[in-house]
Scaffold this active site. Structure first.
Site, PDB file in Angstrom:
ATOM      1  CB  SER A  33      88.072 104.380  71.019  1.00  0.00           C
ATOM      2  OG  SER A  33      87.024 104.700  70.143  1.00  0.00           O
ATOM      3  CG  ASP A  49      84.974  97.186  68.610  1.00  0.00           C
ATOM      4  OD1 ASP A  49      84.044  97.749  67.988  1.00  0.00           O
ATOM      5  OD2 ASP A  49      85.943  97.815  69.080  1.00  0.00           O
ATOM      6  CG  HIS A  62      84.291 100.662  70.309  1.00  0.00           C
ATOM      7  ND1 HIS A  62      85.526 100.417  69.748  1.00  0.00           N
ATOM      8  CD2 HIS A  62      84.271 101.987  70.591  1.00  0.00           C
ATOM      9  CE1 HIS A  62      86.219 101.548  69.683  1.00  0.00           C
ATOM     10  NE2 HIS A  62      85.477 102.508  70.189  1.00  0.00           N
TER      11      HIS A  62
END
Lengths: 375, 375
Positions: B156, B318, B351
C-alpha cells in the site's frame, strides 16, 4: 415563443402541478401525515382511456423536472430520454414524474410545515419507507384518473420505489422497468449511505435536524461520497487523471487536483438545492427497504408482482448497486415464471450510466417500450 | 518467561528503538527539520556482513510494531508474515520495520515538539513526500550499519515509500517487493483520500491543526471512508449482509445495521491511536507521489531502479489501488529489462488482503524471498 404576460403568470402559478391528497396518510412504520402535497410534472397527452401513462420514479436527488417544457425550459434530469420520438415517447405516452414523498422539491417532506404545529416537520416527520413513497406516488397517479400504468420506470432509488409500487399494487402496473436498482441493499452500499448520513449528522450546523442555516459542510461531504460511488475509477482516470488546479486557493490540505475541484463544484451546487433532512430520510429508507418483507423471502416477495413484462437493466461497472443485485432480481422473476428480460450493460459510467450513457440506455428502454401493444 | 524485574525495566526503557538522525534534514518540497527521531523495531539477527536485512514499510496507519516480541508481546500488524519459518523468516533475515517520518508512533511528525519553538509542529511541519519518508527510513537503516538491504518490502502506501527508496538509492536495494501499491494514484483514489482529509478539516475541533482535543468526529468518518475502500462489497455481504444491531442505542439516523456497528468500533479504536495531522500529511503525500518525477515519464523513472529481483503483487478485487496500477508497474519494469515477477491474486478482501489473506500472501512472499541467494 410569444406569450401573453398575464397568461404566463397564471401558468407559472400552476406549475409544477400539485396533487393534494387528503389525509391522514398512515405511514408504514408508524405515525401519519395529516395531508400530502405531491408535486409532479407531465409530458405528452393522456389518452381517453387513460391507458398510456408512464410513471417515472427518480433517484435520490432529482426533482420531478425530468424534462424541459414550456413552463420550465431548463433541461430536465432525463432530458434525452423523454420527448417526441425519444425512448419515453411523448407522441405516444403520457409521461409523469413525481417528486417523492420525503423529498424537498415541493412534495411533502421533512422541510414542509406541519399544519398541526405551524413548524417544519424536521425530525418530527415520521419514519419513511419506499412503500410510503410508492403509495403517495400511486395516489398522485390516481388523482389524474389513471387506474393502471402502461409502464412504471425506476432507476436507482426510483427502482426500489417502483418495486414497492408493483408489489403493493400488483394489478396497476402493466410493464415494469427497473434500472440499476436492487430488491434490498447489502452491507457495503448501506455503509456508503451511512457515511453520507454521518457526514451530515456530525456537522454541528445540522443541530439534530432543527437547523436554521443548512449543514453545508456535511452535505457537501455527503454529496462527494455519493459522487465517488456513482462513477468509476476508469472514467475519472480518463477525465481527470492527475491534473492539478489552483482555482480554489491554497488552504492547507485544500483542493489541488482537478478531481477535487470537480467534486467541490458539484457539491456546492447540490447543497443549494437539497434539504439535509430529506437526504437523511430518503437515504435511510433505501437501506431499510427489503422487498422480501412482502413475502416470506425475496422470491415470494417478488412473485407477487404481476406486470405483463419486466425489463431489468444494470451496468457491469456499478459498484453502488452492483450488477449482481439486478441479476438476483431477474433470476427470481424468472423462477416465478414472469416475462422478464435482463440486460447487463458495459459502460464506463457505473451507477450514473442511466443519467449519462444515453447511446446505451435510449435504444434499450425505447425499444422495450415500443414493443408494448397498447393502442 | 522469567525475567529480572530491573532488567525488564531497562529493556522497556529502550523499547522501541530510536534512531536519532542529526539535522538539518532538508525536505523535498521545501523547509527542513532540525533533527529526526525515527522509531523502529527489529526481529532476527543482523549477519556479520550486514547483508540479511529486510526493511518493511508500513501502510498509512500501522506503527513499527509489525510483530510481537519479548519487549512488546501484543500481536503486530503483520504478525503472521514475520517470524521463525515465516515468509519474512527471522531465522535467516534481520527484519526491520520503521515508523514513517510524519507518522505518530514515536517518529518525528506533526505532533512532535519542534525544538526551536517548544511547541508541536502541527501545520508548521514542512510539506511531506514519500521521498522524505524514504530518506528518513534509509538513514535509520544506515544507523544500524546496513549499506544495502537484502530486500525492501512495501504494501500500500509502504510500496510507494519503497519505490521512492529504490529510485532514490538505486544501489541499496537488492530485492524489491511491492504489494497492492502504485507508482502514482489516479483521480478516484485521490478523491477518496481527499474526502477523508475533508472529513477531518471540516470538523471544528480540528482548529486548523492546532487542536487540543482531537477532531474525533472527523477522524472517525475518515477512517470509515477508508474502511469502505479497503474491503470489498462481496466480503461485507458475506460477513454482515443486512444484519441489524441495537448495541449503539437509537439516535436518529444512528447505527442500525451490523456493518455500521463494525465501522464504528474500528473507527473508535483508530481515533484513540492516530494523530489527525499525521493522517493529513501522509494522505496528501500519497496523492502527490509520482515516480515519473524521477525521470521523464513513468518508464524512465522506474528504469532507474536496479534491484536484482522485483516482485509485484496485487489483488484483483482492490478498488483503492486497482490491479491495473500494479500491472502498469510490472509492464514498465519488464520493458526496462528488469527481473520482474507480477502476480495478480484473487481474494475476497480487496486492498486489505495483504493484512488478512495470509494463505495467499505467505507462500508467495515467503517463496520469493526464500529463492534469494544471500548467505
Amino acid at each position: 415563443m410569444q406569450r401573453n404576460a398575464a397568461l404566463r403568470v397564471e401558468i407559472e402559478a400552476e406549475f409544477p402541478s400539485v396533487a393534494r391528497i387528503p389525509g391522514p396518510f398512515a405511514m408504514r412504520r408508524g405515525g401519519e401525515l395529516p395531508e400530502l402535497e405531491m408535486v409532479y410534472e407531465t409530458w405528452g397527452t393522456l389518452s381517453a382511456r387513460a391507458d398510456n401513462a408512464i410513471l417515472v420514479m427518480t433517484g435520490l436527488s432529482p426533482s420531478a423536472h425530468a424534462r424541459s417544457s414550456d413552463d420550465d425550459p431548463r433541461p430536465g434530469w432525463w432530458e434525452q430520454m423523454i420527448g417526441p420520438g425519444r425512448a419515453l415517447d411523448t407522441d405516444r405516452f403520457f409521461v409523469i414524474c413525481v417528486n417523492h414523498l420525503g423529498s424537498c422539491f415541493g412534495s411533502t417532506g421533512p422541510s414542509s410545515i406541519d399544519p398541526r404545529s405551524g413548524e417544519p416537520y424536521n425530525l418530527r416527520f415520521p419514519e419513511l419507507t419506499m412503500e410510503d413513497m410508492a403509495r403517495a406516488a400511486r395516489e398522485t397517479v390516481r388523482s389524474l384518473g389513471i387506474e393502471r400504468l402502461a409502464a412504471l420506470v425506476g432507476p436507482s432509488m426510483g427502482g426500489m420505489v417502483a418495486l414497492a409500487y408493483a408489489v403493493t399494487f400488483p394489478g396497476e402496473v402493466r410493464d415494469l422497468v427497473l434500472i440499476s436498482t436492487a430488491g434490498r441493499l447489502d452491507a457495503r452500499t448501506i455503509a456508503i449511505h451511512s457515511l453520507q448520513r454521518e457526514a451530515i449528522r456530525v456537522d454541528p450546523a445540522w443541530a439534530n435536524g432543527d437547523y436554521v442555516d443548512p449543514p453545508t459542510a456535511g452535505m457537501k461531504l455527503a454529496r462527494k461520497i455519493g459522487m465517488s460511488s456513482y462513477r468509476t475509477a476508469a472514467e475519472w482516470a480518463e477525465r481527470f487523471g492527475r491534473q492539478r488546479t489552483d482555482r480554489w486557493g491554497n488552504a492547507p490540505f485544500g483542493i489541488e487536483f482537478e478531481i477535487e475541484s470537480y467534486l467541490e463544484a458539484v457539491a456546492r451546487k447540490f447543497v443549494e438545492q437539497f434539504d439535509a433532512n430529506s437526504y437523511l430520510y430518503l437515504s435511510r429508507a433505501m437501506d431499510l427497504f427489503d422487498v422480501a418483507e412482502h413475502g416470506n423471502c425475496l422470491f415470494t416477495g417478488l412473485a407477487r408482482i404481476d406486470a405483463a413484462r419486466i425489463l431489468i437493466v444494470g451496468v457491469e461497472s456499478d459498484t453502488l448497486f452492483p450488477i449482481e443485485k439486478q441479476r438476483t432480481l431477474a433470476d427470481a422473476f424468472g423462477r416465478a415464471g414472469k416475462n422478464v428480460r435482463f440486460v447487463a450493460l458495459p459502460s464506463l459510467q457505473g451507477h450514473d450510466a442511466f443519467l449519462v450513457d444515453m447511446p446505451r440506455f435510449q435504444p434499450l428502454i425505447g425499444g422495450f417500450l415500443a414493443e408494448q401493444g397498447v393502442h
